[in-house]
Design an enzyme around this catalytic site. Structure first.
Site, PDB file in Angstrom:
ATOM      1  N   GLY A  11       0.416   6.079  -0.905  1.00 20.01           N
ATOM      2  CA  GLY A  11       0.980   5.260   0.172  1.00 20.01           C
ATOM      3  C   GLY A  11       1.513   6.192   1.255  1.00 20.01           C
ATOM      4  O   GLY A  11       1.045   7.328   1.415  1.00 20.01           O
ATOM      5  N   TYR A  12       2.509   5.713   1.985  1.00 21.34           N
ATOM      6  CA  TYR A  12       3.070   6.504   3.083  1.00 21.34           C
ATOM      7  C   TYR A  12       3.587   7.849   2.579  1.00 21.34           C
ATOM      8  O   TYR A  12       3.266   8.893   3.140  1.00 21.34           O
ATOM      9  CB  TYR A  12       4.227   5.733   3.738  1.00 21.34           C
ATOM     10  CG  TYR A  12       3.750   4.598   4.584  1.00 21.34           C
ATOM     11  CD1 TYR A  12       3.750   4.696   5.962  1.00 21.34           C
ATOM     12  CD2 TYR A  12       3.271   3.424   4.002  1.00 21.34           C
ATOM     13  CE1 TYR A  12       3.290   3.658   6.750  1.00 21.34           C
ATOM     14  CE2 TYR A  12       2.813   2.383   4.781  1.00 21.34           C
ATOM     15  CZ  TYR A  12       2.828   2.508   6.149  1.00 21.34           C
ATOM     16  OH  TYR A  12       2.353   1.490   6.923  1.00 21.34           O
ATOM     17  N   ASN A  36      -4.372   7.774  -6.915  1.00 20.80           N
ATOM     18  CA  ASN A  36      -4.017   6.444  -6.379  1.00 20.80           C
ATOM     19  C   ASN A  36      -4.922   5.393  -7.018  1.00 20.80           C
ATOM     20  O   ASN A  36      -6.092   5.659  -7.298  1.00 20.80           O
ATOM     21  CB  ASN A  36      -4.174   6.435  -4.853  1.00 20.80           C
ATOM     22  CG  ASN A  36      -3.533   5.205  -4.222  1.00 20.80           C
ATOM     23  OD1 ASN A  36      -2.329   4.970  -4.367  1.00 20.80           O
ATOM     24  ND2 ASN A  36      -4.317   4.412  -3.537  1.00 20.80           N
ATOM     25  N   LYS A  37      -4.360   4.186  -7.173  1.00 20.32           N
ATOM     26  CA  LYS A  37      -5.068   3.057  -7.789  1.00 20.32           C
ATOM     27  C   LYS A  37      -6.396   2.749  -7.124  1.00 20.32           C
ATOM     28  O   LYS A  37      -7.347   2.344  -7.759  1.00 20.32           O
ATOM     29  CB  LYS A  37      -4.197   1.809  -7.615  1.00 20.32           C
ATOM     30  CG  LYS A  37      -3.674   1.233  -8.880  1.00 20.32           C
ATOM     31  CD  LYS A  37      -2.906  -0.031  -8.538  1.00 20.32           C
ATOM     32  CE  LYS A  37      -1.843  -0.231  -9.596  1.00 20.32           C
ATOM     33  NZ  LYS A  37      -1.010  -1.368  -9.361  1.00 20.32           N
ATOM     34  N   VAL A  80      -2.096   5.039 -12.952  1.00 19.49           N
ATOM     35  CA  VAL A  80      -1.204   5.798 -13.830  1.00 19.49           C
ATOM     36  C   VAL A  80      -0.659   4.854 -14.901  1.00 19.49           C
ATOM     37  O   VAL A  80      -0.181   3.758 -14.588  1.00 19.49           O
ATOM     38  CB  VAL A  80      -0.030   6.389 -13.013  1.00 19.49           C
ATOM     39  CG1 VAL A  80       0.945   7.128 -13.924  1.00 19.49           C
ATOM     40  CG2 VAL A  80      -0.549   7.285 -11.904  1.00 19.49           C
ATOM     41  N   GLU A 168       7.762 -11.439  10.020  1.00 24.65           N
ATOM     42  CA  GLU A 168       6.460 -10.884  10.448  1.00 24.65           C
ATOM     43  C   GLU A 168       5.314 -11.779   9.959  1.00 24.65           C
ATOM     44  O   GLU A 168       4.343 -12.015  10.666  1.00 24.65           O
ATOM     45  CB  GLU A 168       6.304  -9.454   9.933  1.00 24.65           C
ATOM     46  CG  GLU A 168       7.282  -8.501  10.627  1.00 24.65           C
ATOM     47  CD  GLU A 168       6.829  -7.057  10.648  1.00 24.65           C
ATOM     48  OE1 GLU A 168       6.292  -6.606   9.619  1.00 24.65           O
ATOM     49  OE2 GLU A 168       7.002  -6.382  11.681  1.00 24.65           O
ATOM     50  N   ASP A 295       9.805   4.229  -1.460  1.00 24.66           N
ATOM     51  CA  ASP A 295      10.427   3.039  -2.061  1.00 24.66           C
ATOM     52  C   ASP A 295      10.801   3.256  -3.525  1.00 24.66           C
ATOM     53  O   ASP A 295      11.646   2.541  -4.062  1.00 24.66           O
ATOM     54  CB  ASP A 295       9.468   1.845  -1.982  1.00 24.66           C
ATOM     55  CG  ASP A 295       9.338   1.311  -0.565  1.00 24.66           C
ATOM     56  OD1 ASP A 295       9.876   1.933   0.363  1.00 24.66           O
ATOM     57  OD2 ASP A 295       8.693   0.256  -0.392  1.00 24.66           O
TER      58      ASP A 295
HETATM   59  C1  LIG Z   1       4.568  -6.769   5.455  1.00 24.21           C
HETATM   60  C2  LIG Z   1       5.405  -5.514   5.453  1.00 24.21           C
HETATM   61  C3  LIG Z   1       5.873  -5.000   6.661  1.00 24.21           C
HETATM   62  C4  LIG Z   1       6.621  -3.827   6.666  1.00 24.21           C
HETATM   63  N1  LIG Z   1       7.049  -3.346   7.880  1.00 24.21           N
HETATM   64  C5  LIG Z   1       7.731  -2.177   7.924  1.00 24.21           C
HETATM   65  C6  LIG Z   1       8.106  -1.624   9.183  1.00 24.21           C
HETATM   66  O1  LIG Z   1       7.839  -2.195  10.241  1.00 24.21           O
HETATM   67  N2  LIG Z   1       8.788  -0.441   9.179  1.00 24.21           N
HETATM   68  C7  LIG Z   1       9.082   0.232   8.026  1.00 24.21           C
HETATM   69  O2  LIG Z   1       9.679   1.312   8.098  1.00 24.21           O
HETATM   70  N3  LIG Z   1       8.743  -0.270   6.807  1.00 24.21           N
HETATM   71  C8  LIG Z   1       8.072  -1.450   6.730  1.00 24.21           C
HETATM   72  N4  LIG Z   1       7.689  -1.952   5.507  1.00 24.21           N
HETATM   73  C9  LIG Z   1       8.036  -1.212   4.264  1.00 24.21           C
HETATM   74  C10 LIG Z   1       7.005  -0.103   3.984  1.00 24.21           C
HETATM   75  O3  LIG Z   1       5.707  -0.632   3.968  1.00 24.21           O
HETATM   76  C11 LIG Z   1       7.310   0.604   2.668  1.00 24.21           C
HETATM   77  O4  LIG Z   1       8.640   1.058   2.713  1.00 24.21           O
HETATM   78  C12 LIG Z   1       6.360   1.784   2.451  1.00 24.21           C
HETATM   79  O5  LIG Z   1       5.058   1.289   2.197  1.00 24.21           O
HETATM   80  C13 LIG Z   1       6.827   2.672   1.294  1.00 24.21           C
HETATM   81  O6  LIG Z   1       5.951   3.759   1.158  1.00 24.21           O
HETATM   82  P1  LIG Z   1       5.726   4.421  -0.272  1.00 24.21           P
HETATM   83  O7  LIG Z   1       4.827   5.606  -0.080  1.00 24.21           O
HETATM   84  O8  LIG Z   1       7.005   4.621  -0.968  1.00 24.21           O
HETATM   85  O9  LIG Z   1       4.955   3.309  -1.121  1.00 24.21           O
HETATM   86  P2  LIG Z   1       3.586   2.484  -0.828  1.00 24.21           P
HETATM   87  O10 LIG Z   1       3.210   2.568   0.599  1.00 24.21           O
HETATM   88  O11 LIG Z   1       3.838   1.205  -1.470  1.00 24.21           O
HETATM   89  O12 LIG Z   1       2.525   3.324  -1.687  1.00 24.21           O
HETATM   90  C14 LIG Z   1       2.509   3.335  -3.077  1.00 24.21           C
HETATM   91  C15 LIG Z   1       1.105   3.663  -3.533  1.00 24.21           C
HETATM   92  O13 LIG Z   1       1.105   3.838  -4.953  1.00 24.21           O
HETATM   93  C16 LIG Z   1      -0.030   3.184  -5.515  1.00 24.21           C
HETATM   94  N5  LIG Z   1       0.283   2.859  -6.901  1.00 24.21           N
HETATM   95  C17 LIG Z   1       1.236   2.010  -7.346  1.00 24.21           C
HETATM   96  N6  LIG Z   1       1.243   1.975  -8.698  1.00 24.21           N
HETATM   97  C18 LIG Z   1       0.269   2.824  -9.097  1.00 24.21           C
HETATM   98  C19 LIG Z   1      -0.211   3.235 -10.375  1.00 24.21           C
HETATM   99  N7  LIG Z   1       0.318   2.770 -11.520  1.00 24.21           N
HETATM  100  N8  LIG Z   1      -1.227   4.118 -10.412  1.00 24.21           N
HETATM  101  C20 LIG Z   1      -1.767   4.620  -9.275  1.00 24.21           C
HETATM  102  N9  LIG Z   1      -1.345   4.280  -8.046  1.00 24.21           N
HETATM  103  C21 LIG Z   1      -0.343   3.390  -7.955  1.00 24.21           C
HETATM  104  C22 LIG Z   1      -0.220   1.952  -4.622  1.00 24.21           C
HETATM  105  O14 LIG Z   1      -1.528   1.444  -4.734  1.00 24.21           O
HETATM  106  C23 LIG Z   1       0.089   2.544  -3.239  1.00 24.21           C
HETATM  107  O15 LIG Z   1      -1.062   3.096  -2.648  1.00 24.21           O
HETATM  108  C24 LIG Z   1       6.927  -3.140   5.446  1.00 24.21           C
HETATM  109  C25 LIG Z   1       6.463  -3.654   4.234  1.00 24.21           C
HETATM  110  C26 LIG Z   1       5.705  -4.820   4.232  1.00 24.21           C
HETATM  111  C27 LIG Z   1       5.190  -5.348   2.920  1.00 24.21           C
END
Ligand SMILES: Cc1cc2nc3c(=O)[nH]c(=O)nc-3n(C[C@H](O)[C@H](O)[C@H](O)COP(=O)(O)OP(=O)(O)OC[C@H]3O[C@@H](n4cnc5c(N)ncnc54)[C@H](O)[C@@H]3O)c2cc1C
Length: 407
Positions: A11-12, A36-37, A80, A168, A295
């Site tokens: 993800g991000y 990644n999944k 995972v 949104e 997150d």
């Molecule tokens: C509709 C919406 C709008 C949003 N708007 C905003 C915004 O405007 N501004 C802002 O700052 N934030 C926003 N957010 C929040 C933001 O999207 C999250 O905070 C951000 O995606 C977190 O990034 P991350 O890398 O922690 O996790 P994620 O982006 O959730 O990435 C996690 C990754 O791990 C993978 N994964 C999960 N479990 C497994 C597993 N068991 N095995 C392998 N891979 C796995 C997933 O497939 C994913 O690719 C929004 C969220 C949503 C849903």
């Protein structure tokens, strides 16, 4: 021997860390694996558009191997299952085991349904590309079925939660539904868009100007706002509300809240409020070779408050975590993470938004443009100017379709 770095989650947090490692690692300095999944990265901040069908799939998803520019990182599409911290091994659902010296947990969020009866089974969730795509497909099916049975519950679209994501989603529905009415030859006055929120107003925590603007905007566009109302139960065809009313509706889109990935609670980790406690260097508390960001991580900004689960936090943490992973393998000192809040902008469809940027309150079309700037900046960090141009050239397509249907 080359050190092994394994990143869980693309993800991000996981992707920006990977890009940092690609830039900063010397050739042959480390073996890096990103797991990644799916083989695509979804732009989570735009998932609501997938739910409403207002953006094409290839605008929301990016092919991970194409985003990785060098051979310093190996991408593995796998889920995972667990992590053995004693053996320093990641176990994948396909039975494979991957060894690491340094591990990054960036597994993101899950939707929290707070145990409300029927919500887990019957509500749609804005959790991943697939779960959100299911909303759009379901809506198409409801319009199609309405043509024969004329059941009004099919055209009642309820969004639970009027926080950031809920608003949104509502904004996208406002843009999408007229187009769907044209497509299926259904009068628009047969449809209802309802937003149910337990607090007294939309966007709890935002300033009054943003709340007033959003309330006026959505109501002008026909959205029924039910504030100070809770959903008590959900079945496939109706909702029970806190005032005892039964609301016939076959579409509940749940955006009541998020929590850390449930997998983290299965692992031997210090978890608090469903997120992993990390130190100021973004390492999991008590584990020097395991980092956690985004997150999934609980990073305290002071004695009582943790940073919120936002993309902005995940990206900033990744920008420090990449260099820290390299410092760790080189035996150098790590940098502490400091968060700099740049602002928040919630879109209400494509042409309106509310929020504040660098402390300045904004709303309307200008705010919507700022939201585009924020999205463009992320694409720029991820893939440079070419990725911004490529993705933005895809932007107008679906809107043109809906716009022409609206005429
Ligand atoms: C509709 C919406 C709008 C949003 N708007 C905003 C915004 O405007 N501004 C802002 O700052 N934030 C926003 N957010 C929040 C933001 O999207 C999250 O905070 C951000 O995606 C977190 O990034 P991350 O890398 O922690 O996790 P994620 O982006 O959730 O990435 C996690 C990754 O791990 C993978 N994964 C999960 N479990 C497994 C597993 N068991 N095995 C392998 N891979 C796995 C997933 O497939 C994913 O690719 C929004 C969220 C949503 C849903």
């Amino acid at each position: 021997m080359k050190k092994k770095i394994v990143i869980l989650g693309g993800g991000y947090g996981g992707l920006i860390t990977s890009r940092k490692l690609e830039k900063l690692l010397k050739d042959n300095e480390a073996e890096v694996t990103l797991i990644n999944k799916h083989e695509y990265h979804y732009i989570a901040t735009q998932l609501h558009k997938t739910g409403a069908g207002t953006a094409s799939d290839d605008k929301i998803t990016l092919h991970i191997p194409e985003l990785l520019k060098t051979n310093k990182i190996t991408f593995k599409k796998a889920t995972v299952d667990t992590v053995d911290f004693n053996q320093q091994q990641v176990h994948l659902e396909n039975g494979e085991k991957v060894n690491y010296d340094y591990l990054l947990l960036s597994l993101g969020y899950e939707v929290d349904t707070f145990g409300i009866p029927g919500v887990e089974e019957n509500a749609f969730k804005i959790r991943s590309f697939r779960s959100t795509k299911a909303i759009y497909n379901h809506m198409l099916h409801q319009f199609e079925a309405y043509q024969s049975d004329k059941d009004p519950s099919r055209l009642t679209f309820v969004v639970a939660g009027a926080g950031f994501t809920g608003v949104e989603m509502i904004g996208e529905l406002v843009e999408a539904i007229p187009g769907l009415c044209k497509k299926f030859d259904v009068p628009i006055n047969k449809t209802r868009i309802i937003n149910i929120e337990a607090s007294e107003s939309v966007l709890p925590g935002f300033d009054k100007k943003a709340i007033d603007f959003t309330t006026d905007y959505v109501q002008k566009h026909g959205v029924e706002l039910m504030t100070s109302t809770k959903i008590m139960e959900c079945s496939p065809t109706s909702l029970t509300l806190s005032d005892g009313t039964d609301l016939p509706a076959r579409t509940l889109i749940w955006s009541g809240g998020v929590r850390g990935n449930r997998l983290l609670e299965k692992l031997d980790l210090p978890v608090e409020k469903s997120r992993v406690k990390v130190d100021s260097y973004l390492r999991v508390q008590g584990k020097e070779n395991v980092f956690c960001i985004g997150d999934a991580a609980r990073f305290m900004k002071n004695d009582t408050e943790a940073l919120p689960p936002t993309a902005q936090v995940a990206i900033q943490q990744a920008e420090v975590c990449g260099p820290n992973l390299i410092a760790a393998i080189r035996g150098e000192s790590l940098k502490t993470f400091e968060y700099h809040h740049k602002g928040t902008v919630a879109s209400i469809g494509n042409t309106a938004a509310v929020g504040n940027v660098f402390g300045i309150k904004i709303s309307g079309l200008f705010a919507a443009l700022m939201k585009q700037v924020v999205e463009a900046r992320y694409l720029f960090v991820l893939g440079g100017p070419m990725l911004v141009i490529k993705q933005f050239s895809k932007l107008q397509k679906p809107y043109q379709v809906f716009a022409s249907q609206n005429k």
